[in-house]
Design an enzyme around this catalytic site. Structure first.
Site, PDB file in Angstrom:
ATOM      1  N   ASP A 129      -4.477  -5.010  79.662  1.00 10.85           N
ATOM      2  CA  ASP A 129      -4.892  -4.807  78.355  1.00 10.85           C
ATOM      3  C   ASP A 129      -5.176  -6.021  77.424  1.00 10.85           C
ATOM      4  O   ASP A 129      -6.305  -6.520  77.799  1.00 10.85           O
ATOM      5  CB  ASP A 129      -3.748  -3.731  77.611  1.00 10.85           C
ATOM      6  CG  ASP A 129      -4.249  -3.251  76.239  1.00 10.85           C
ATOM      7  OD1 ASP A 129      -5.535  -2.967  76.106  1.00 10.85           O
ATOM      8  OD2 ASP A 129      -3.455  -2.920  75.666  1.00 10.85           O
ATOM      9  N   ASP A 144       0.383  -1.388  85.897  1.00 17.77           N
ATOM     10  CA  ASP A 144      -0.395  -0.273  85.586  1.00 17.77           C
ATOM     11  C   ASP A 144      -1.830  -0.667  84.853  1.00 17.77           C
ATOM     12  O   ASP A 144      -2.699   0.069  85.111  1.00 17.77           O
ATOM     13  CB  ASP A 144       0.407   0.666  84.918  1.00 17.77           C
ATOM     14  CG  ASP A 144       0.952   0.203  83.531  1.00 17.77           C
ATOM     15  OD1 ASP A 144       0.753  -0.878  83.330  1.00 17.77           O
ATOM     16  OD2 ASP A 144       1.830   0.928  82.831  1.00 17.77           O
ATOM     17  N   LYS A 152      -8.771  -2.265  80.913  1.00 19.80           N
ATOM     18  CA  LYS A 152      -9.352  -2.304  79.716  1.00 19.80           C
ATOM     19  C   LYS A 152      -9.779  -3.694  79.173  1.00 19.80           C
ATOM     20  O   LYS A 152      -9.328  -4.309  78.500  1.00 19.80           O
ATOM     21  CB  LYS A 152      -8.481  -1.983  78.604  1.00 19.80           C
ATOM     22  CG  LYS A 152      -7.862  -0.518  78.512  1.00 19.80           C
ATOM     23  CD  LYS A 152      -7.374   0.111  77.313  1.00 19.80           C
ATOM     24  CE  LYS A 152      -5.999   0.967  77.409  1.00 19.80           C
ATOM     25  NZ  LYS A 152      -5.386   1.037  76.383  1.00 19.80           N
ATOM     26  N   PHE A 202      -6.350   4.754  74.389  1.00 20.24           N
ATOM     27  CA  PHE A 202      -4.802   4.662  75.013  1.00 20.24           C
ATOM     28  C   PHE A 202      -4.541   5.917  75.911  1.00 20.24           C
ATOM     29  O   PHE A 202      -4.942   7.039  75.638  1.00 20.24           O
ATOM     30  CB  PHE A 202      -3.863   4.891  73.713  1.00 20.24           C
ATOM     31  CG  PHE A 202      -2.417   4.843  74.070  1.00 20.24           C
ATOM     32  CD1 PHE A 202      -2.106   3.479  74.070  1.00 20.24           C
ATOM     33  CD2 PHE A 202      -1.690   5.925  74.337  1.00 20.24           C
ATOM     34  CE1 PHE A 202      -0.836   3.302  74.619  1.00 20.24           C
ATOM     35  CE2 PHE A 202      -0.369   5.672  74.857  1.00 20.24           C
ATOM     36  CZ  PHE A 202      -0.010   4.423  74.899  1.00 20.24           C
ATOM     37  N   VAL A 203      -4.353   5.642  77.035  1.00 18.01           N
ATOM     38  CA  VAL A 203      -4.306   6.504  78.029  1.00 18.01           C
ATOM     39  C   VAL A 203      -2.760   6.723  78.740  1.00 18.01           C
ATOM     40  O   VAL A 203      -1.979   5.885  78.392  1.00 18.01           O
ATOM     41  CB  VAL A 203      -5.074   6.187  79.537  1.00 18.01           C
ATOM     42  CG1 VAL A 203      -6.515   6.228  78.915  1.00 18.01           C
ATOM     43  CG2 VAL A 203      -4.518   4.758  79.703  1.00 18.01           C
ATOM     44  N   GLY A 258       5.866   0.893  83.955  1.00 19.70           N
ATOM     45  CA  GLY A 258       4.443   1.295  83.966  1.00 19.70           C
ATOM     46  C   GLY A 258       4.020   1.389  85.253  1.00 19.70           C
ATOM     47  O   GLY A 258       3.529   2.363  85.899  1.00 19.70           O
ATOM     48  N   ASP A 284       2.938   5.614  79.663  1.00 19.80           N
ATOM     49  CA  ASP A 284       3.749   6.570  78.720  1.00 19.80           C
ATOM     50  C   ASP A 284       2.861   6.286  77.282  1.00 19.80           C
ATOM     51  O   ASP A 284       2.259   5.462  76.860  1.00 19.80           O
ATOM     52  CB  ASP A 284       5.159   6.045  78.733  1.00 19.80           C
ATOM     53  CG  ASP A 284       5.361   4.601  77.946  1.00 19.80           C
ATOM     54  OD1 ASP A 284       4.706   3.703  78.312  1.00 19.80           O
ATOM     55  OD2 ASP A 284       5.987   4.695  76.660  1.00 19.80           O
TER      56      ASP A 284
HETATM   57  P1  IMP Z   1      -1.258  -6.411  77.624  1.00 23.41           P
HETATM   58  O1  IMP Z   1       0.077  -7.166  77.770  1.00 23.41           O
HETATM   59  O2  IMP Z   1      -1.484  -5.955  76.345  1.00 23.41           O
HETATM   60  O3  IMP Z   1      -2.045  -6.328  78.637  1.00 23.41           O
HETATM   61  O4  IMP Z   1      -0.456  -4.853  78.032  1.00 23.41           O
HETATM   62  C1  IMP Z   1       0.083  -4.377  79.274  1.00 23.41           C
HETATM   63  C2  IMP Z   1       0.998  -3.192  79.030  1.00 23.41           C
HETATM   64  O5  IMP Z   1       0.750  -2.307  77.869  1.00 23.41           O
HETATM   65  C3  IMP Z   1       1.080  -2.439  80.045  1.00 23.41           C
HETATM   66  O6  IMP Z   1       1.930  -2.818  81.395  1.00 23.41           O
HETATM   67  C4  IMP Z   1       1.309  -1.181  79.611  1.00 23.41           C
HETATM   68  O7  IMP Z   1       2.475  -0.992  79.799  1.00 23.41           O
HETATM   69  C5  IMP Z   1       1.078  -1.118  78.135  1.00 23.41           C
HETATM   70  N1  IMP Z   1      -0.380  -0.541  77.829  1.00 23.41           N
HETATM   71  C6  IMP Z   1      -1.540  -0.909  77.598  1.00 23.41           C
HETATM   72  N2  IMP Z   1      -2.328  -0.007  77.407  1.00 23.41           N
HETATM   73  C7  IMP Z   1      -1.758   1.055  77.526  1.00 23.41           C
HETATM   74  C8  IMP Z   1      -2.109   2.342  77.435  1.00 23.41           C
HETATM   75  O8  IMP Z   1      -3.437   2.745  77.199  1.00 23.41           O
HETATM   76  N3  IMP Z   1      -1.304   3.438  77.687  1.00 23.41           N
HETATM   77  C9  IMP Z   1      -0.204   3.157  78.112  1.00 23.41           C
HETATM   78  N4  IMP Z   1       0.331   1.810  78.216  1.00 23.41           N
HETATM   79  C10 IMP Z   1      -0.409   0.869  77.785  1.00 23.41           C
HETATM   80 MG    MG Z   2       3.904  -1.659  81.463  1.00 26.97          MG
END
Ligand code: IMP
Ligand code: MG
Length: 188
Positions: A110, A107, A138, A159-160, A51, A166
């Site tokens: 979340d 990237d 987010k 979701f972007v 990402g 991706d």
């Molecule tokens: P986390 O562990 O939930 O914070 O997620 C982080 C990873 O989830 C990021 O590195 C992204 O690869 C993926 N991700 C989270 N939200 C999105 C989104 O809206 N679009 C695409 N990938 C996302």
């Molecule tokens: Mg990622």
């Protein structure tokens, strides 16, 4: 004769959230903020792939410090838009980061699970410092507490895709960031 500039439409997107121009401007400013924080120190940049690839490529060109680059690959997605909540390392770091100033790039922040896991792994290796920079945040989605030191843009809980992000490995090459049309959110 120069060809007329191609105006790109993005038929796969329901809306463009952040334009290519806005990304470019923000990445340039992030580069300046980061250089101001590190002074003349060398930086070891760690990018979470895939990402963070596009963001890393652009941000590094805005930073004049001596830079070493390493990548770590994490997998967390069970299906295309819902995180499994269990990120795991599928490709480890290769550089020695002990006593180095580490800048971790992703990237998007979340749930916070990925960056929380990777930060813990890095801190175990005793770097001189660790700062975290994400292009997108987010905030409303956090499941574990985590704050980045540098955030490009705070975005709503949607979701972007694009600019490295991706849906089922597609759309990373879009130059902007946007929300996919619902009919595109199908696998296959
Ligand atoms: P986390 O562990 O939930 O914070 O997620 C982080 C990873 O989830 C990021 O590195 C992204 O690869 C993926 N991700 C989270 N939200 C999105 C989104 O809206 N679009 C695409 N990938 C996302
Ligand atoms: Mg990622």
């Amino acid at each position: 004769m120069p060809s007329p500039r191609r105006v790109r439409a993005f038929p796969e997107l329901e809306s463009v959230l952040i334009s290519e121009t806005a990304i470019r401007r923000r990445v340039r400013r992030l580069g300046r903020e980061i250089m101001a924080a590190y002074g003349d120190e060398p930086i070891t940049v760690i990018a979470i792939i895939n990402g963070a690839i596009l963001f890393t490529a652009d941000l590094l060109r805005e930073i004049d410090n001596p830079v070493r680059l390493d990548c770590i690959r994490i997998s967390s997605y069970r299906n295309a838009t819902k995180s499994s909540g269990r990120p795991r390392v599928v490709q480890a770091l290769t550089l020695d980061i002990k006593d180095r100033h580490v800048l971790l790039l992703d990237d998007i922040l979340d749930t916070g699970r990925t960056l929380s896991l990777v930060s813990q792994l890095i801190l175990k290796k005793r770097p001189a410092s660790l700062r975290v920079c994400v292009l997108l945040d987010k905030k409303g989605r956090r499941e574990v507490p985590f704050d980045a030191d540098y955030v490009g843009f705070s975005i709503p809980n949607k979701f972007v895709v694009g600019y490295g992000l991706d849906f089922a490995e597609r759309y990373r090459n879009l130059p902007c960031i946007g929300v996919l049309k619902p009919e595109r959110q199908v696998l296959g």
